[in-house]
Structure formats: structure tokens, C-alpha cells
Design an enzyme around this catalytic site. Sequence first.
Site, PDB file in Angstrom:
ATOM      1  CE1 TYR A  13      13.351 -53.888 -20.772  1.00 55.39           C
ATOM      2  CE2 TYR A  13      15.502 -54.395 -21.722  1.00 55.39           C
ATOM      3  CZ  TYR A  13      14.731 -53.902 -20.685  1.00 55.39           C
ATOM      4  OH  TYR A  13      15.344 -53.431 -19.553  1.00 55.39           O
ATOM      5  NE  ARG A  40      18.123 -60.063 -20.783  1.00 52.90           N
ATOM      6  CZ  ARG A  40      17.915 -59.122 -21.689  1.00 52.90           C
ATOM      7  NH1 ARG A  40      17.571 -59.452 -22.897  1.00 52.90           N
ATOM      8  NH2 ARG A  40      18.009 -57.855 -21.370  1.00 52.90           N
ATOM      9  CG  ASN A  89      20.949 -57.758 -28.909  1.00 52.18           C
ATOM     10  OD1 ASN A  89      20.826 -58.958 -29.126  1.00 52.18           O
ATOM     11  ND2 ASN A  89      21.993 -57.260 -28.289  1.00 52.18           N
ATOM     12  CB  CYS A 275      12.721 -48.465 -31.085  1.00 49.70           C
ATOM     13  SG  CYS A 275      12.575 -50.213 -30.778  1.00 49.70           S
ATOM     14  CE  LYS A 278      17.233 -50.894 -33.290  1.00 50.62           C
ATOM     15  NZ  LYS A 278      16.944 -52.215 -32.728  1.00 50.62           N
TER      16      LYS A 278
HETATM   17  C1  UDX Z   1       8.593 -47.257 -29.457  1.00 48.39           C
HETATM   18  C2  UDX Z   1       7.304 -47.356 -30.298  1.00 48.39           C
HETATM   19  O1  UDX Z   1       6.283 -46.586 -29.663  1.00 48.39           O
HETATM   20  C3  UDX Z   1       6.875 -48.808 -30.450  1.00 48.39           C
HETATM   21  O2  UDX Z   1       5.749 -48.892 -31.296  1.00 48.39           O
HETATM   22  C4  UDX Z   1       8.028 -49.599 -31.048  1.00 48.39           C
HETATM   23  O3  UDX Z   1       7.700 -50.951 -31.157  1.00 48.39           O
HETATM   24  C5  UDX Z   1       9.273 -49.450 -30.195  1.00 48.39           C
HETATM   25  O4  UDX Z   1       9.603 -48.061 -30.050  1.00 48.39           O
HETATM   26  P1  UDX Z   1       9.173 -47.340 -26.871  1.00 48.39           P
HETATM   27  O5  UDX Z   1      10.522 -46.875 -27.314  1.00 48.39           O
HETATM   28  O6  UDX Z   1       9.085 -48.500 -25.957  1.00 48.39           O
HETATM   29  O7  UDX Z   1       8.280 -47.717 -28.157  1.00 48.39           O
HETATM   30  O8  UDX Z   1       8.413 -46.136 -26.138  1.00 48.39           O
HETATM   31  P2  UDX Z   1       7.549 -44.880 -26.615  1.00 48.39           P
HETATM   32  O9  UDX Z   1       6.342 -44.825 -25.773  1.00 48.39           O
HETATM   33  O10 UDX Z   1       7.357 -44.840 -28.058  1.00 48.39           O
HETATM   34  O11 UDX Z   1       8.470 -43.649 -26.166  1.00 48.39           O
HETATM   35  C6  UDX Z   1       9.717 -43.369 -26.765  1.00 48.39           C
HETATM   36  C7  UDX Z   1      10.312 -42.121 -26.176  1.00 48.39           C
HETATM   37  O12 UDX Z   1       9.607 -40.954 -26.583  1.00 48.39           O
HETATM   38  C8  UDX Z   1      10.321 -42.093 -24.654  1.00 48.39           C
HETATM   39  O13 UDX Z   1      11.547 -41.585 -24.193  1.00 48.39           O
HETATM   40  C9  UDX Z   1       9.178 -41.161 -24.308  1.00 48.39           C
HETATM   41  O14 UDX Z   1       9.346 -40.535 -23.060  1.00 48.39           O
HETATM   42  C10 UDX Z   1       9.275 -40.168 -25.451  1.00 48.39           C
HETATM   43  N1  UDX Z   1       7.998 -39.471 -25.725  1.00 48.39           N
HETATM   44  C11 UDX Z   1       6.908 -40.176 -26.156  1.00 48.39           C
HETATM   45  C12 UDX Z   1       7.913 -38.092 -25.561  1.00 48.39           C
HETATM   46  O15 UDX Z   1       8.891 -37.445 -25.184  1.00 48.39           O
HETATM   47  N2  UDX Z   1       6.727 -37.459 -25.839  1.00 48.39           N
HETATM   48  C13 UDX Z   1       5.628 -38.124 -26.279  1.00 48.39           C
HETATM   49  O16 UDX Z   1       4.579 -37.486 -26.523  1.00 48.39           O
HETATM   50  C14 UDX Z   1       5.711 -39.540 -26.432  1.00 48.39           C
HETATM   51  P1  ADP Z   2      15.307 -56.328 -27.678  1.00 49.18           P
HETATM   52  O1  ADP Z   2      14.953 -55.034 -27.007  1.00 49.18           O
HETATM   53  O2  ADP Z   2      15.398 -56.190 -29.179  1.00 49.18           O
HETATM   54  O3  ADP Z   2      14.456 -57.477 -27.256  1.00 49.18           O
HETATM   55  P2  ADP Z   2      17.435 -57.267 -25.910  1.00 49.18           P
HETATM   56  O4  ADP Z   2      18.863 -56.825 -25.873  1.00 49.18           O
HETATM   57  O5  ADP Z   2      16.564 -56.953 -24.762  1.00 49.18           O
HETATM   58  O6  ADP Z   2      16.834 -56.647 -27.266  1.00 49.18           O
HETATM   59  O7  ADP Z   2      17.348 -58.843 -26.148  1.00 49.18           O
HETATM   60  C1  ADP Z   2      18.020 -59.526 -27.139  1.00 49.18           C
HETATM   61  C2  ADP Z   2      18.445 -60.889 -26.581  1.00 49.18           C
HETATM   62  O8  ADP Z   2      18.950 -61.672 -27.671  1.00 49.18           O
HETATM   63  C3  ADP Z   2      19.568 -60.832 -25.537  1.00 49.18           C
HETATM   64  O9  ADP Z   2      19.125 -61.453 -24.345  1.00 49.18           O
HETATM   65  C4  ADP Z   2      20.723 -61.609 -26.185  1.00 49.18           C
HETATM   66  O10 ADP Z   2      21.462 -62.389 -25.244  1.00 49.18           O
HETATM   67  C5  ADP Z   2      19.988 -62.509 -27.165  1.00 49.18           C
HETATM   68  N1  ADP Z   2      20.804 -62.977 -28.287  1.00 49.18           N
HETATM   69  C6  ADP Z   2      21.559 -62.238 -29.142  1.00 49.18           C
HETATM   70  N2  ADP Z   2      22.136 -63.027 -30.061  1.00 49.18           N
HETATM   71  C7  ADP Z   2      21.745 -64.297 -29.809  1.00 49.18           C
HETATM   72  C8  ADP Z   2      22.005 -65.571 -30.428  1.00 49.18           C
HETATM   73  N3  ADP Z   2      22.760 -65.656 -31.505  1.00 49.18           N
HETATM   74  N4  ADP Z   2      21.443 -66.666 -29.871  1.00 49.18           N
HETATM   75  C9  ADP Z   2      20.659 -66.553 -28.778  1.00 49.18           C
HETATM   76  N5  ADP Z   2      20.358 -65.402 -28.166  1.00 49.18           N
HETATM   77  C10 ADP Z   2      20.898 -64.279 -28.664  1.00 49.18           C
END
Ligand code: UDX
Ligand code: ADP
Length: 497
Positions: A13, A40, A89, A275, A278
Site C-alpha cells: 500500500y 503481488r 510491512n 497505522c 500499530k
Molecule cells: C493514516 C494517516 O492519516 C496517514 O497520514 C498515515 O500515513 C497512515 O495512517 P489511514 O490509516 O490510511 O492514514 O487513514 P485515515 O484517513 O487517517 O483514517 C484512519 C481511521 O480513522 C479510519 O478508520 C477512519 O475511518 C477513522 N477516522 C478518521 C474517523 O473515525 N474519524 C475521523 O474524523 C477521521
Molecule cells: P504497507 O501498508 O506498509 O505498504 P504491505 O503489507 O501492503 O504494507 O506491503 C509490504 C510488502 O512488502 C508486501 O507485499 C511484502 O510481500 C513485501 N515484503 C516484505 N518483506 C520483504 C522482503 N524482505 N523482500 C521483498 N519484499 C518484502
Amino acid sequence: MVIKNVCCIGAGYVGGPTCSVIAWKCPDLRVTVVDKSEMRINQWNSDKLPIYEPGLDEVVMECRGRNLFFSLDIDTAIRDADLIFISVNTPTKTYGVGKGRAADLKFVESCSRKIAQVATGPKIVVEKSTVPVRAAESIINILTANTRPGISFQVLSNPEFLSEGTAIEDLLNPDRVLIGGEESEGGAKAIEELSWIYQHWIPAKKILTTNTWSSELSKLASNAFLAQRVSSINAISAVCEATGADVSQVAEAVGHDSRVGPKFLQASVGFGGSCFQKDLLNLVYIAECLNLPEVANYWQQVINMNEYQRSRFAKRIVECLFNSVTDKPLAVFGFAFKKNTGDTRESPAMYVCSHLLEEGAHLNIYDPKVAPDQILQDLTSAAMTSEPERVKRLITICDDPYEAVKEAHAIVILTEWDEFKSYDYNKMLLQMKRPAFVFDGRRILNHSALIDLGYHVETIGKRFTRNALVRNAATRQHWHRLQRQKVARNNIHHIMH
Ligand code: UDX
Ligand code: ADP
């Protein structure tokens, strides 16, 4: 060094969209995204990309095969690269010391070892994955301890701030780009090189540079602050439900204070995503390790409030459905952790569904983008149930929302997909058991209109008391009467002139 070749390890992602945009905006660079997962990489090279992200398809289709490549040949990509992003990841550890809290850095470590093993020249290594503070130190230690003499590395921290669902927009117009590096001449040069890539489309004033540790901590702090806002408004939503206040009115009033600002004050069934939880857990763990228990407790409370919000909503559903959902079909709209993504990581929907399944409900689940296998996998995982076969029997994945509501006692909204707002809820009502309930965990529907249709509506941060319902309906009827009179008056006026 003039950067010509960029490699990104991890086609997920973060790595996929980020490097696609870099390739799009920097036609002078050759960008190769590698991953150890054959599936992937094949998906990235196909017509159906592995992740759904508005605008991503267009960017990939324009650059793929031109200066953007997806490959399984990790060694060659590393060897050819001047700059390497590590975008693998970093999940929460599920074993050993720090289990359930610390970030698991095994994938970052294996990338570092691989880079050290195959590199034949100097490299700038950029950590993009969210990592604990001082992770860059581990990367540089592994690189320098394992590499051939004479090869130099610079390690930078360049955290990603994109939000899923708006990733392309966020990458094209970020609030800021953050680059942290070693406070040395070599570090400053490496920062300059990476900064040059971003300056292809981002104004220099938006590119912030710091030392490595500040950059790493800023990423954790940013997510912690955002999650804290959601937990704060969710805490207020519970007070609203108990007092008759309306959380959207409170959020608006609070958000009008320019020191607070209006964003991220949408009360919901809880935050999800890969995120927030975690990174909060990671921050809590770091604070504990640094012997700062008050700091750890402070941030832990943001997570606790989120768990409370999810379970409060799930319990309310059971309570309203006459304290039992056993054998009752319920329609669930939305499973992704937010709209415009197919990602279900830490989705509140998973926890709410799991609670309802524990209570014996039959769930007809519809989500416009989440793959049916993913939903089944999530709800039958060991983390969610000890009885996967029983759970499987209770779930039906629907590809049509109108199918999902047949014979259902309630509609439960768990993701804020726009399309949910435009359904024909009158048509749905005719298919449902009475009394028919709507539990709006995202506050997206027109509640008054649903009440007028005959639904019993429950939502976050507002309680519709019986009097309020009657008053609401009466007010609306009066309003409709006035509207009809106005139209009639206009028609007469029109005819007479
Ligand atoms: C987040 C951060 O925004 C981003 O900057 C970082 O790089 C990765 O983590 P993301 O997890 O993709 O991004 O989505 P985000 O829009 O932040 O939403 C996170 C969660 O909070 C979602 O479940 C969303 O529905 C919830 N949320 C967000 C609320 O419930 N209320 C709000 O007002 C905003
Ligand atoms: P993020 O949301 O942080 O991008 P994802 O799980 O979507 O996390 O993507 C992480 C990608 O990294 C996965 O596709 C996984 O297969 C890859 N990956 C993890 N470890 C390795 C590695 N040692 N070498 C190559 N690819 C890797």
C-alpha cells in the site's frame, strides 16, 4: 551522485503508490519496485492492480514499462539502484519480547541484510516503512557490518504520510515531505539527493529536513495525534448519547476554534487501518522501555477508547434488538476500515462483526471493494474466533446490498462508502423484518428521512428519544405541508402571469 535508478523493496500500500507517483513525476528516473511475493508482482503487472486506490490505475498505466517496473528480481534492482526505499510491512510483534506492542522489524532487517549482501557500490537507503525511533541505527549497523570494504551507505528516514483512499492526491499535494538524516556532510548530501527527487513536483518549502530520530518520531507522533483526535471526539460521542447533545454539532462548535481546526473530528465506530493502532502501540512500548510509564499510559488510553467505542456500538446493536441477535439475519454495509479502499487491516467492522457473530447473529455482509475471501479470512482468523467453522456458517457475503437486507432485522453501517447514501431505503424496508433498525456507525445517512420511512435509527453521538422522533416526524410533516403550499402558490403565480 546523480540519482538515475531508484529501487523500492515492498510493493504494498505504501511502496506501490509512492513509487508510481515518483515515476510519473520524474520521467528522468528509472523506478523498479520489487517484492518477494510473486502474486503481488504479477498483479502489479496485470490489468487488475493488487490495491484499489482512486487515480492509481491511470498513473501506473502511463508509466509502467516506460520508467516504472515491477519485478521479482530483487538482487538486480538493488545492485542497479542509487537510492533504495525500504517499504516493507512492520506489523505489531506477535511473539517474544514486546509481543502485541512493539513493531516487528524482521522484514526491515532482512532487506538491510540483502542490500549489504548484493550492493557493489554506494547507496542511499531510505526507510519509508514506519519504524520505532532509532531503527535507522540498526539498519546502518547491519549494512556496515556485512558489506564489502569501501562501499558506503547513507540511511535516511522519509516517513510516508499518505492516507489510503486519497493516496494519489496526498502524494501529489502533500502537506509536507519529511526527510531525516545523519548530521554530517554525507548525511546532508543524501538528504539533498532525495529532496531533489521530490522537488520535481513539490515546492522546496514543503520539504522539511531534520535529524534521523526526529523524523522517525514525527511519524509516530503524527499518527498518534490524529488517532487521539478521533478518540477524543468518540469519547464526547458517548457523553452526547447520554445527555441529548449531538456530536456533530459539538464537533462543529469545537472545530470552529482555529486552534483546534475542523478536520478529523468525525465521530465513528472507531478508527482502523494499518497505522494508527500499530503506531500507538509502538509509541506506548517505546515509552515503557524508556521508563516513562505516565507517557505510555497516556497514549494507551487512546487505544482503549477506540476499543471501547467499537464494543459500545456492538453492544448497543444487541441491546436494541431486544437483547438477542441469535439466529437473526443482519445486513452489514461496509467492511473496509474507511471508504475508497479495499483494505481491512484493523477495520472496526471486523470487531463489530465478530461481537455479533459471537452472539449468534447471521451476517449478510456487503462491501463494494473488499474481496469476499478477505472478509472470511478476517472473521475466521485465530485472533477473531476460536470457532472458525461455526463463524463461517453464520456469514453470507453479498454482492448486492438489496440481497443483504432480505429478511434482515437491521442494517448496520460500518464503513462510510458514498454509495450507501443513495440506496432506496424504502425498497429495502419492504424486504426487512419489523421493526426494522438502522445502526449508523459512520453517521452518513439521512436519519430523519429514514425515521419518516419507518426505520428505528440508532447512531453514534446522538440518541433519538421517542419524543424527539415524534417531534421530528411532526416537524417534517409540517415542513412538507409548507413546501406543498409554496409550490401551489408558485404555480398559481405562474399561471396568472
Ligand atoms: C493514516 C494517516 O492519516 C496517514 O497520514 C498515515 O500515513 C497512515 O495512517 P489511514 O490509516 O490510511 O492514514 O487513514 P485515515 O484517513 O487517517 O483514517 C484512519 C481511521 O480513522 C479510519 O478508520 C477512519 O475511518 C477513522 N477516522 C478518521 C474517523 O473515525 N474519524 C475521523 O474524523 C477521521
Ligand atoms: P504497507 O501498508 O506498509 O505498504 P504491505 O503489507 O501492503 O504494507 O506491503 C509490504 C510488502 O512488502 C508486501 O507485499 C511484502 O510481500 C513485501 N515484503 C516484505 N518483506 C520483504 C522482503 N524482505 N523482500 C521483498 N519484499 C518484502
